[in-house]
Enzyme design. Structure first.
Site, short mmCIF file in Angstrom:
data_model
loop_
_atom_site.label_atom_id
_atom_site.label_comp_id
_atom_site.label_asym_id
_atom_site.label_seq_id
_atom_site.Cartn_x
_atom_site.Cartn_y
_atom_site.Cartn_z
N LYS A 28 0.95 -1.15 0.04
CA LYS A 28 0.09 -0.09 -0.16
C LYS A 28 0.93 1.16 0.22
O LYS A 28 2.03 1.28 0.40
CB LYS A 28 -0.97 0.02 1.16
CG LYS A 28 -0.31 -0.03 2.52
CD LYS A 28 0.23 1.35 3.17
CE LYS A 28 0.47 1.39 4.68
NZ LYS A 28 1.53 2.28 5.00
N ASP A 162 -2.33 -1.65 10.63
CA ASP A 162 -2.47 -1.87 8.97
C ASP A 162 -3.31 -3.04 8.50
O ASP A 162 -3.72 -2.90 7.45
CB ASP A 162 -1.15 -1.58 8.22
CG ASP A 162 -0.68 -0.36 8.22
OD1 ASP A 162 -1.31 0.55 8.94
OD2 ASP A 162 0.41 0.05 8.02
#
Length: 309
Positions: A28, A162
């Protein structure tokens, strides 16, 4: 050349499956990262837009009936176009995820995990968290178990802030300590990602007295109101000034991007930085980085490869 996600392959016709191969775990980028406050327990409150890109680790899962969880490093430093492999830590997040799911479901089954590690560590790209999320999704299939969505998200958050994002299926607006996730749409785009050889400690950044912790709260509506290309330049990364002071190569890599007429920004807690690659810039126009830095030309994904699992 970018390593792209491949479709997972399952082996075995009866439940539970014998193996699942080629399970992708995408990285990401944080398009922005604002620190808006700090809780009494010390956890920082954040706002960020998380974007999936096609720089991936790959995991393979083989069923063990003895209840043991084992892991092997399958990274091949000689793979063409993939660059140097990333070494695995003594106990990575994929192993922790497998053990946590095994305990939560009460299964007597185990697994052997093979991990081809390509996403750099200490980069702010969520490689370990993505591995953990893909592990949770794949092992539910391999073991024939299912956790309720709320329990799975709670388990994911216990592994790392995350991890829940990588279970969400796509790009997301993330708030709180990582547990508040709202899907967002992003236009297709290309990026240059640069990872200097140096890394740095995330706790060192968050404990720095000079870290800005009171950024005004933004809104999804304000973010989405920007013109298509401008969403990639929204806000800033509040961690970047502290990270640059602790790790000078971050500033050097941003300077390198600027020399290529590209506007760079750090992702997460670094040390990777990235820049939007305009449509009129050919990939061949971007030269290699100095020394042992890693560079990738990446595209954002419109959905997680395991969306729907």
């Amino acid at each position: 050349m970018t390593r792209t996600a491949s479709a997972p392959r399952s082996v075995g016709s009866a439940r539970p499956l014998k193996a699942i191969y080629d399970v992708p775990a995408p990285a990401k980028l944080n398009l922005f990262l604002h620190i808006t406050g700090r809780r009494a327990d010390g956890y920082h409150l954040l706002q960020s837009a998380f974007m999936l890109i096609d720089w991936c680790d790959t995991l393979h899962f083989e069923l063990r009936t003895d209840g043991q969880i084992s892991r092997a490093d399958l990274s091949d430093p000689g793979s063409p176009g993939c660059g140097a492999a990333e070494p695995l830590p003594a106990e990575d997040l994929a192993v922790r995820a497998a053990r946590a799911l095994q305990a939560a479901c009460g299964t007597s089954l185990g697994v052997h995990i093979g991990l081809e590690k390509r996403i750099p560590s200490q980069a702010g790209m969520g490689g370990g968290s993505s591995d953990a999320a893909s592990c949770l999704l794949a092992l539910q299939r391999l073991w024939g178990v299912t956790l309720p969505a709320t329990e799975l998200r709670a388990l994911a958050l216990s592994l790392g802030a995350d991890v829940p994002f990588f279970l969400s299926g796509g790009h997301a607006w993330v708030e709180g300590i990582g547990e508040k996730i709202t899907p967002i749409a992003l236009p297709a785009a290309r990026f240059v990602v640069v990872k200097p050889s140096a890394g740095l400690s995330t706790p060192a950044i968050f404990s720095a007295p000079e870290l800005k912790r009171d950024t005004e709260t933004a809104t999804i509506q304000g973010f989405a109101a920007n013109a298509e290309g401008q969403v990639f330049g929204f806000g800033r990364n509040d961690l970047q000034p502290v990270a640059q002071a602790l790790c000078p190569p971050i500033g050097q890599s941003l300077d390198w991007l600027s020399a290529q007429h590209l506007q760079g920004r750090m992702t997460g807690s670094g040390s990777a930085v990235f820049a939007l690659l305009p449509h009129d810039v050919d990939l061949s126009d971007v030269p290699g980085t100095p020394g042992d830095w890693k560079i990738r030309k990446c595209s954002n994904l419109q959905a997680h490869p395991l969306a729907g699992w």
